[in-house]
Scaffold this active site. Sequence first.
Site, short mmCIF file in Angstrom:
data_model
loop_
_atom_site.label_atom_id
_atom_site.label_comp_id
_atom_site.label_asym_id
_atom_site.label_seq_id
_atom_site.Cartn_x
_atom_site.Cartn_y
_atom_site.Cartn_z
N ILE A 525 0.82 -1.21 0.00
CA ILE A 525 0.00 0.00 0.00
C ILE A 525 0.86 1.26 0.00
O ILE A 525 0.32 2.38 0.00
CB ILE A 525 -0.95 0.02 1.22
N GLY A 526 2.14 1.11 -0.01
CA GLY A 526 3.01 2.28 -0.06
C GLY A 526 4.47 1.88 0.04
O GLY A 526 4.80 0.76 0.41
N GLY A 528 7.95 3.67 1.61
CA GLY A 528 8.55 4.78 2.35
C GLY A 528 10.05 4.66 2.39
O GLY A 528 10.65 3.77 1.79
N LYS A 532 8.97 -1.04 2.12
CA LYS A 532 7.60 -1.20 1.66
C LYS A 532 6.63 -1.35 2.85
O LYS A 532 7.00 -1.85 3.90
CB LYS A 532 7.48 -2.42 0.75
N VAL A 533 5.40 -0.91 2.61
CA VAL A 533 4.34 -1.03 3.61
C VAL A 533 3.26 -1.94 3.04
O VAL A 533 2.78 -1.72 1.92
CB VAL A 533 3.76 0.34 3.97
N LYS A 547 5.21 -2.52 8.13
CA LYS A 547 6.31 -1.81 7.48
C LYS A 547 7.56 -2.69 7.54
O LYS A 547 8.06 -3.00 8.62
CB LYS A 547 6.54 -0.46 8.15
N ASP A 643 10.30 15.36 12.63
CA ASP A 643 9.98 15.16 11.21
C ASP A 643 8.48 15.37 10.99
O ASP A 643 7.81 14.55 10.35
CB ASP A 643 10.40 13.76 10.78
#
Length: 857
Positions: A525-526, A528, A532-533, A547, A643
């Site tokens: 789903i993403g 980062g 990968k997530v 994650k 952050d």
Amino acid sequence: MKSTFNRRNLYLHLYLLSNLLTLPPPSSAEAPPPLSLNCGSKDAGNDADNRKWESDNKYLVAADKSVSSTALTHEPSLTSDVPYMTARIFNGETSYKFNVNSTSRYIIRLHFYPSNYPNYNVSDSYSVVSTGAITLLKNFSAFITAEALSQAYLIKEYSLAAFNSDSITLTFKPAGKSFAFVNGIELITEPELFDDQAVLVGVAEDAGTIDGVSSNMQNMFRLNVGGQFIPPMNDSGGLMRSWYDDTPYMFGAGTITHVGNVTIEYNDLPAATAPVDVYRTARTQGPDPNVNKQSNVTWVFQVDANFTYLVRFHFCECQLEKANQRVFEILLNNQTAFATADVIAWTGGKGIPTRKDYVVYTGDKAGDEELWVTMHTNIDLNPEFYDILLNGLEIFKLSDSKSNLAGPNPVPSKLMQKQLIANRAPKNGSFADVFVGGAVGGAATIGVAALVLFVIRKRRRVPVPDSGGTSWLPVYGASSTSKSTISGRSHGGSSLSTDAVCNCRYFSLLEIKRATDGFDESNVIGVGGFGKVYRGVVDGDTKVAIKRSNPSSEQGVNEFVTEIEMLSKLRHRHLVSLIGFCEEGNEMVLVYDYMGKGTLREHLYKGNKITLSWKQRLDILIGASKGLHYLHTGAKYTIIHRDVKTTNILCDDNWVAKVSDFGLSKTGPNMNQNHVSTVVKGSFGYLDPEYFRRQQLTEKSDVYSFGVVLFEVLCARLALNPSLPKEQVSLADYALQSGRKGTLEEMVDPHLKGQITPEALKKFTDCAIRCLSDHGMERPSMGDVLWTLEYVRRMETNGDERTGNHTKSESSGSGMVEVPINRNDMIAMHLNTLNLDIDDEDDANGIFSQIVDPKGR
């Protein structure tokens, strides 16, 4: 003292003699067009500025010792994929050959992106780069340099004298048994911007001058003093130079900046010397003559010792019109370069730029790694205004008597060294002893630092190809320091505290694989910065976000440990819940509560399916500010997120906002301090300028970042967008500029037109601008920001335009019950917001799901 002075004079005399013997003939032939090579690419490509970069294949000589490669990771702070995502890797000595005009000077730029490449670990790379008899780089490690400077990519720029030949050969050679690499090469004909009368500083008057025409040099710094960053496309003369903000190099007394509304007339000065924007902006001391008489304006630069430096000052008077109105002294390393600088006396008028070159030698003693540039008003001449002026500054390193421009690899700062030692030092302390011993040895420091970084990177060398996908998990904008696992085997991780292990559920690797169908790509789903997530399901029907670390990512064990240590101790409705972790074999995995609506950022920009209303945006901001306020004041210790950005604010299925990603977080200062000294990390566009300058972190650094988020939500604009006009690239700078002009309404997202009352907009933008104050002490606290956002939300909901004290009321959907408070009573405000957090924790909506398992929590 006298012998040192004589040795310096002797060195400079010899240097001057060597330059005089190599004067080139005058230029006559037409210069070839600029050349930009996308090294390692088979095809031409355009960068983010639409500049064309061609393949390097046809310029290679004996290409059999080189290979093309593609970076395994994509650092979010890269300005463009071209030329950084492809590389030419050299396993043996290899050269490029370029046809040139024999009588012209040339600029050579080398671009390095120290990512890992398939079958190549970038920490193993050490390069020697030369052209003819000139050594540009020696034993150069792009990896060590980038880590020490906290940069994702590097650009090395050289200005070389005429070659007296119709070709230039640029040679890359691995140092020892390593490999060399380069991502991009630029070759640009340079007009004659140097002369033969650069003044020597700190020596006898009869020592002579340095000839800049025949000198080979490396640009070390190029600053638009008092102005903003000027990208290559906006440079003058087609030289594609970058001009940076001078603020990080400022030291000492405060100054003010000016923007001149005048026409710049170059007259006899070549327009390629510097762009108009350099000469229209300037830094001065300010209006108080008594303060100015007693203070200096100083810039400090880290340089390579035992080299000679040409320091170029750019001046253009845009305020005054007569001589002796502003007269000042210029010093280099506390030695007078010019005692009676008067820009109008030099140029004859307003809006006419000039430049002055001075040369200074740095020795090889302790402290000679710094170059100090100082300016002070000249009191003796009694000018009309006691002040200084500077528009631009360039510093060039000149080659030594052996035609060498190569300096040592930078040593990581003491803070970074301490962090690296703490990560890997054995319990008996022997590793730290070796490190300290090496530091005392001078040159050995570089080797030891390289060894530390090498060991950390080597612990995980399994290459994982980069994959596409829309990132909804946070992506860091600055490099981290390691990529290794904690222990590689033990179920708790040898570096985790007992509390962290007890407060988090431990998942076996088998459980993680079952939850993600063996890390099936359909569940991604993403992507980062950590890796990968995946969407996953545990305990039968509980959705989670998993994650998984990428062994080649720029984030690793430090972020993994920090995330677990921080989130295992924090439980708050507006903080993302860490459910557990897995650290087994070669895997580092974090398991979170599933956030169905993704990041705030993905709902702000054009092309997204959902356009948030103004009230929805306020609710999300209020939730995020509650989470940050809890970190700053409600936890056992002050926690600084470090952050804060829109990709780190997530929303669950009910649109409840939660702050995420604590990989860079730090515990705040104790009662005896007001800051934490630490290596600068964060994301460009959100980074607190005071933290960047001083490397001193406070909770107000989070406030600055949240100020950028406030404008990002209001305007639906990226924090940094290089495709916009230069004055709009940085959202923070543009917002401040618009605030001064009174044009903030023009920045508001068109989708919000008619949804915001003028009073609420003013209250909101006033708060956001205060968050962006240059000095942390002038920024509000997160409790202050939260109070303002709640007030704006009530104004929009109830049409309430009151600005005084407030009676009890229930904020829409927040569960908040206010007590009457005075706007300036910070203790009452603090109590109010703490009560708010307690109410949130007891909220019965069940939004903050927990996984209960006897094996975990």
